[in-house]
Design an enzyme around this catalytic site. Structure first.
Site, PDB file in Angstrom:
ATOM      1  N   ILE A  39     -54.838  20.031  -3.154  1.00  0.00           N
ATOM      2  CA  ILE A  39     -56.022  21.034  -3.029  1.00  0.00           C
ATOM      3  C   ILE A  39     -55.631  22.190  -3.543  1.00  0.00           C
ATOM      4  CG2 ILE A  39     -57.078  22.448  -1.192  1.00  0.00           C
ATOM      5  CD1 ILE A  39     -57.204  20.086   0.165  1.00  0.00           C
ATOM      6  N   LYS A 189     -40.199  13.213 -12.819  1.00  0.00           N
ATOM      7  CA  LYS A 189     -40.907  13.466 -11.685  1.00  0.00           C
ATOM      8  C   LYS A 189     -41.450  14.911 -11.650  1.00  0.00           C
ATOM      9  CE  LYS A 189     -39.951  15.440  -7.833  1.00  0.00           C
ATOM     10  NZ  LYS A 189     -41.375  15.921  -7.394  1.00  0.00           N
ATOM     11  N   GLY A 242     -35.827  24.454 -11.624  1.00  0.00           N
ATOM     12  CA  GLY A 242     -36.665  24.752 -10.184  1.00  0.00           C
ATOM     13  C   GLY A 242     -35.709  25.583  -9.439  1.00  0.00           C
ATOM     14  N   SER A 243     -35.537  25.575  -8.167  1.00  0.00           N
ATOM     15  CA  SER A 243     -34.887  26.655  -7.617  1.00  0.00           C
ATOM     16  C   SER A 243     -33.520  26.462  -7.648  1.00  0.00           C
ATOM     17  CB  SER A 243     -35.300  26.539  -6.047  1.00  0.00           C
ATOM     18  OG  SER A 243     -35.051  25.339  -5.447  1.00  0.00           O
ATOM     19  N   GLY A 247     -31.289  23.123  -7.360  1.00  0.00           N
ATOM     20  CA  GLY A 247     -30.675  22.640  -8.518  1.00  0.00           C
ATOM     21  C   GLY A 247     -28.915  22.455  -8.065  1.00  0.00           C
ATOM     22  N   GLU A 264     -32.109  24.648 -15.255  1.00  0.00           N
ATOM     23  CA  GLU A 264     -32.895  25.856 -15.600  1.00  0.00           C
ATOM     24  C   GLU A 264     -33.264  26.378 -14.126  1.00  0.00           C
ATOM     25  OE1 GLU A 264     -34.566  28.624 -16.165  1.00  0.00           O
ATOM     26  OE2 GLU A 264     -36.195  27.316 -16.870  1.00  0.00           O
ATOM     27  N   CYS A 298     -39.586  32.282 -14.175  1.00  0.00           N
ATOM     28  CA  CYS A 298     -38.058  32.440 -14.051  1.00  0.00           C
ATOM     29  C   CYS A 298     -37.802  33.656 -14.706  1.00  0.00           C
ATOM     30  CB  CYS A 298     -37.295  30.987 -14.271  1.00  0.00           C
ATOM     31  SG  CYS A 298     -37.941  30.589 -15.869  1.00  0.00           S
ATOM     32  N   GLU A 396     -34.553  36.586  -6.129  1.00  0.00           N
ATOM     33  CA  GLU A 396     -35.785  36.228  -6.648  1.00  0.00           C
ATOM     34  C   GLU A 396     -36.992  36.048  -5.786  1.00  0.00           C
ATOM     35  OE1 GLU A 396     -36.138  32.117  -8.470  1.00  0.00           O
ATOM     36  OE2 GLU A 396     -36.708  32.965 -10.240  1.00  0.00           O
TER      37      GLU A 396
HETATM   38  O1  TXE Z   1     -38.793  24.560  -5.752  1.00  0.00           O
HETATM   39  P1  TXE Z   1     -38.034  23.075  -5.731  1.00  0.00           P
HETATM   40  P2  TXE Z   1     -39.872  25.098  -4.762  1.00  0.00           P
HETATM   41  C1  TXE Z   1     -37.735  29.014  -7.610  1.00  0.00           C
HETATM   42  C2  TXE Z   1     -38.742  30.053  -6.784  1.00  0.00           C
HETATM   43  C3  TXE Z   1     -39.285  29.410  -5.955  1.00  0.00           C
HETATM   44  C4  TXE Z   1     -38.308  28.410  -5.405  1.00  0.00           C
HETATM   45  C5  TXE Z   1     -38.914  27.344  -4.530  1.00  0.00           C
HETATM   46  O2  TXE Z   1     -37.876  31.247  -6.629  1.00  0.00           O
HETATM   47  O3  TXE Z   1     -39.787  30.583  -4.951  1.00  0.00           O
HETATM   48  O4  TXE Z   1     -37.734  27.831  -6.480  1.00  0.00           O
HETATM   49  O5  TXE Z   1     -39.902  26.557  -5.230  1.00  0.00           O
HETATM   50  C6  TXE Z   1     -37.911  18.794  -6.532  1.00  0.00           C
HETATM   51  N1  TXE Z   1     -33.828  16.285  -4.883  1.00  0.00           N
HETATM   52  N2  TXE Z   1     -38.281  28.222  -8.566  1.00  0.00           N
HETATM   53  O6  TXE Z   1     -39.605  24.877  -3.452  1.00  0.00           O
HETATM   54  O7  TXE Z   1     -37.936  22.795  -4.405  1.00  0.00           O
HETATM   55  C7  TXE Z   1     -39.311  19.220  -6.297  1.00  0.00           C
HETATM   56  O8  TXE Z   1     -40.294  17.983  -5.767  1.00  0.00           O
HETATM   57  C8  TXE Z   1     -34.646  16.247  -5.926  1.00  0.00           C
HETATM   58  C9  TXE Z   1     -37.728  28.637  -9.760  1.00  0.00           C
HETATM   59  O9  TXE Z   1     -41.316  24.397  -5.200  1.00  0.00           O
HETATM   60  O10 TXE Z   1     -36.648  23.386  -6.465  1.00  0.00           O
HETATM   61  C10 TXE Z   1     -39.893  19.719  -7.753  1.00  0.00           C
HETATM   62  O11 TXE Z   1     -40.360  18.723  -8.622  1.00  0.00           O
HETATM   63  N3  TXE Z   1     -35.688  16.872  -6.521  1.00  0.00           N
HETATM   64  C11 TXE Z   1     -38.189  27.787 -11.098  1.00  0.00           C
HETATM   65  C12 TXE Z   1     -38.705  20.439  -8.006  1.00  0.00           C
HETATM   66  O12 TXE Z   1     -37.629  19.952  -7.498  1.00  0.00           O
HETATM   67  C13 TXE Z   1     -36.233  17.634  -5.449  1.00  0.00           C
HETATM   68  C14 TXE Z   1     -39.503  27.195 -11.006  1.00  0.00           C
HETATM   69  C15 TXE Z   1     -38.743  21.988  -7.858  1.00  0.00           C
HETATM   70  O13 TXE Z   1     -38.853  22.275  -6.638  1.00  0.00           O
HETATM   71  C16 TXE Z   1     -35.405  18.131  -4.149  1.00  0.00           C
HETATM   72  C17 TXE Z   1     -39.930  26.771  -9.591  1.00  0.00           C
HETATM   73  C18 TXE Z   1     -34.526  17.244  -3.889  1.00  0.00           C
HETATM   74  N4  TXE Z   1     -33.686  17.383  -2.858  1.00  0.00           N
HETATM   75  C19 TXE Z   1     -39.576  27.371  -8.515  1.00  0.00           C
HETATM   76  N5  TXE Z   1     -36.110  18.874  -3.505  1.00  0.00           N
HETATM   77  C20 TXE Z   1     -37.953  27.925 -12.380  1.00  0.00           C
HETATM   78  N6  TXE Z   1     -36.583  28.087 -12.681  1.00  0.00           N
HETATM   79  O14 TXE Z   1     -38.734  28.336 -13.064  1.00  0.00           O
HETATM   80  C21 TXE Z   1     -37.071  19.491  -4.538  1.00  0.00           C
HETATM   81  N7  TXE Z   1     -37.110  18.648  -5.569  1.00  0.00           N
END
Ligand code: TXE
Length: 497
Positions: A39, A189, A242-243, A247, A264, A298, A396
């Site tokens: 959605i 993924k 990601g987060s 990470g 990253e 980021c 952040e």
């Molecule tokens: O990120 P997640 P979220 C930061 C930003 C944001 C926060 C949360 O501060 O508020 O992260 O965002 C996968 N094992 N950034 O919760 O969870 C998930 O499916 C393996 C910064 O969405 O880190 C997705 O594909 N993978 C950032 C990816 O990780 C897992 C960009 C990122 O999601 C997992 C986005 C696990 N256990 C958010 N759990 C940047 N650096 O630009 C989740 N994922």
């Protein structure tokens, strides 16, 4: 602040994208056959529908990538690999409009920004193609009469890529073509919120003639599909954006199994404004830097450090300019801030704003959710009276929220700039070259811009210090990160003893 509403005529003709995963060269459903709707955060309607992948699908994809490693892919010359990457670049170029539309609807970002993101990817693929042809090893002819040393680069193997929702196709394009240029095979993924452009890229890869199994895409949740991608025994390297929380988890799991990792992560990027700055350019950069991609970036310029002598006037200028930034339906060409990605992220941002209030900061602009039946929108927000110890100055937020801090001199500015756990990027605004160079040297960040902000180029490495990540993407070494070095040492001539 004015809220701009929908261009309903565009949506009236929109058919939700029905994406398919890519495993072993075939577009496919998940093993369970389950599918899930996405959605859109701006419109509250189904914009796409995807297979709900599982551990089993991840396992099939990893096995396919492993099988493909030593097959046709390994035998291609650099020139052949580069040609394929260029074909993919052309494939993206041919589908920019379609990809930008799904990127806009799934992320909630303005269509023009989505367009810029997708078309920018074309150049990343072209740049990676050029690197494929310059990747080389070394030879050592100085090891004595009877020895020759040759160092070759070999692909690291199966690389998994776990990507986020803020710039889905751009972030993937910072990784994938470089890994392919090195000869790796890949399992991707994408974020469960924004699969669209990645799955469209899967279709483009097939059309370009990539051998089966070289790239596989599995959609699904992080813990279900992402976790096995960092632990499976056939995976050699994990590349994650990601987060910092996830990470760290991935690095720990991959590290226990001695897999290579590239990360990253987040940032809390300062822009330091000195009194002699180019005023208009600095105000523009601050406003653009914090609201671009709704602050879900980021590299967002989420903290500005302003010299105390100009703090009041500069703050007023930023607040006034921010009032002109239009929020609303991302399909409306005048909108600069679209929707927030999901309710969880909205709550995170609201909590950060509330914590700033509780800790004594002052909301100078915005700070509230905009009531809308369709989507998740937040007012552009400016927080003043921020001190370096407050959470809003250190953590952040990932939303359109700017913190304003002041400083008395250069040394204090650099100290505050470095006073977070992150180190992704920073900028310095002054006409004094000595100040700029000293700050650029002393700020602990992967990128320091001088009198500019958020610029980039495929030639320039990107990544962070401290908890902003591990390793660098882009730049001329980007392909090398996806290789292992192998030493081949040869004995020459007759043995003397
Ligand atoms: O990120 P997640 P979220 C930061 C930003 C944001 C926060 C949360 O501060 O508020 O992260 O965002 C996968 N094992 N950034 O919760 O969870 C998930 O499916 C393996 C910064 O969405 O880190 C997705 O594909 N993978 C950032 C990816 O990780 C897992 C960009 C990122 O999601 C997992 C986005 C696990 N256990 C958010 N759990 C940047 N650096 O630009 C989740 N994922």
């Amino acid at each position: 602040m004015s809220f701009l509403t929908a261009e309903t005529s565009i949506l009236a003709h929109y058919t939700p994208y029905q994406g398919m995963m890519l495993i072993d060269g075939e577009l496919c459903h998940s093993v369970t056959g389950k599918r899930v709707d996405r959605i859109g955060p701006a419109h509250g309607i189904v914009v796409a529908n995807y297979p709900e992948g599982s551990k089993e699908d991840a396992g099939l994809a990893i096995s396919a990538a492993h099988r493909a490693l030593d097959k046709e892919w390994a035998t291609l010359t650099a020139s052949e690999r580069a040609k394929l990457l260029l074909k993919v670049a052309e494939g993206i170029a041919a589908r920019v409009d379609e990809m930008a539309m799904i990127e806009c609807l799934e992320t909630g970002k303005p269509l023009s920004q989505a367009h810029g993101e997708v078309s920018g990817c074309v150049d990343l693929w072209r740049y990676a193609a050029s690197l494929a042809r310059t990747l080389h090893g070394e030879s050592y002819n100085n090891l004595g009469d009877s020895m020759l040393g040759v160092v070759v680069r070999q692909p690291v193997g199966v690389v998994t890529m776990i990507t986020p929702w803020n710039f889905p196709i751009w972030i993937l394009s910072q990784k994938l073509p470089f890994a392919l240029a090195a000869g790796c095979t890949v399992v991707i993924k994408p974020s469960e919120f924004t699969n669209g452009t990645t799955l469209m890229l899967g279709e483009i890869l097939i059309e370009a003639g990539l051998p089966r199994g070289v790239v596989n895409i599995v959609t699904g949740l992080g813990e279900e599909v992402g976790a096995p991608l960092s632990t499976h025994e056939l995976v050699d390297m994990v590349s994650f954006t990601g987060s910092t929380r996830v990470g760290t988890l991935i690095a720990a799991e991959a590290g226990r199994r001695l897999k290579k990792v590239s990360l990253e992560l987040g940032g809390k990027n300062p822009q330091i404004i000195f009194p002699d700055c180019d005023w208009d350019a600095a105000v523009d950069a601050v406003v653009f830097g914090v609201y671009f991609n709704a602050g879900e970036c980021c590299n967002s310029g989420s903290r500005i450090l302003v010299h105390k002598d100009i703090a009041d006037k500069f703050t007023r200028a930023v607040v006034e300019k921010s009032r002109l930034v239009r929020v609303g339906d991302p399909l409306n060409p005048e909108v600069k801030i679209g929707a927030i990605i999901n309710e969880n992220q909205m709550i995170t941002i609201e909590k950060a704003i509330q914590s700033a209030r509780d800790q004594g900061a002052e909301i100078l602009l915005g700070g509230e959710r905009i009531p809308s039946r369709q989507g998740l929108f937040l007012e552009p927000t400016i927080v003043g009276n921020v001190t370096p110890g407050m959470d809003i100055a250190r953590e952040e937020v990932f939303g359109p929220v700017l913190s304003i801090l002041t400083f008395e001199d250069k040394d204090q500015a650099i100290k505050i700039a470095n006073d977070t756990c992150y180190g992704l990027s920073a900028s310095v605004w002054s006409k004094d070259i000595d100040i700029c160079l000293e700050a650029a040297r002393k700020i602990k960040a992967g990128t320091v811009w001088v009198n500019t902000f958020l610029d980039g180029s495929p030639e320039l490495p990107f990544g962070g210090f401290n908890q902003s990540g591990l390793g660098r993407e882009l730049g001329r070494h980007a392909v090398e990160d996806y290789t292992e070095q192998k030493t081949i040492q040869l004995h020459i001539g007759e043995r003397t003893n």
